[in-house]
Design a protein around this motif. Structure first.
Motif, PDB file in Angstrom:
ATOM      1  N   ARG A  63       0.486  -1.003   0.072  1.00 48.24           N
ATOM      2  CA  ARG A  63       0.074   0.254  -0.104  1.00 48.24           C
ATOM      3  C   ARG A  63       0.978   0.971  -0.128  1.00 48.24           C
ATOM      4  O   ARG A  63       0.669   2.352  -0.632  1.00 48.24           O
ATOM      5  N   ARG A  64       1.917   1.398   0.755  1.00 55.01           N
ATOM      6  CA  ARG A  64       2.827   2.692   0.407  1.00 55.01           C
ATOM      7  C   ARG A  64       3.223   3.037  -0.233  1.00 55.01           C
ATOM      8  O   ARG A  64       3.593   4.548  -1.490  1.00 55.01           O
ATOM      9  N   ARG A  65       3.776   1.866  -1.022  1.00 55.57           N
ATOM     10  CA  ARG A  65       4.237   1.438  -2.199  1.00 55.57           C
ATOM     11  C   ARG A  65       2.957   2.247  -3.868  1.00 55.57           C
ATOM     12  O   ARG A  65       3.752   3.468  -4.449  1.00 55.57           O
ATOM     13  N   LYS A  68       2.914   6.036  -2.876  1.00 57.51           N
ATOM     14  CA  LYS A  68       3.834   6.937  -2.864  1.00 57.51           C
ATOM     15  C   LYS A  68       2.865   7.019  -4.837  1.00 57.51           C
ATOM     16  O   LYS A  68       3.427   7.972  -5.567  1.00 57.51           O
ATOM     17  N   LYS A  89      -1.150  11.656   6.153  1.00 60.78           N
ATOM     18  CA  LYS A  89      -0.175  11.416   5.935  1.00 60.78           C
ATOM     19  C   LYS A  89      -0.357  13.184   5.286  1.00 60.78           C
ATOM     20  O   LYS A  89      -1.362  13.735   5.199  1.00 60.78           O
TER      21      LYS A  89
END
Length: 89
Positions: A63-65, A68, A89
């Motif tokens: 999910r972070r990738r 981003k 965030k």
């Protein structure tokens, strides 16, 4: 522990352009968020389930990738998605 069909179709309808739009970044991030929330509750209940914790970390990394990527390609879509999902965030 997987999402049921009704949850998946409602998420796709909410975040995608239509009901067949499963490849959109917003849809994929929303589905990952639902799975992460389920696994978080599972890991709180079963503290010794190390494979569940590992799976949770893998999903958070995915999910972070994806977040981003979405931030790089469409900043307004990123901001609206973060606000709608309630992510920090």
């Amino acid at each position: 522990m997987a999402l049921n069909k009704e949850e998946v179709t409602s998420t796709i309808a909410k975040f995608g352009k239509d009901e067949k739009d499963t490849g959109a970044s917003e849809v994929q991030i929303a589905l990952l968020t639902k799975r992460i929330n389920q696994l978080t509750e599972h890991c709180k209940r079963f503290k010794k389930d190390k494979s569940g914790q590992r799976g949770l970390l893998i999903l958070v990394g995915q999910r972070r990738r994806m977040l981003k990527y979405l931030q790089r390609t469409g900043l307004e879509r990123y901001r609206s998605l973060i606000k709608e999902l309630g992510l920090r965030k």
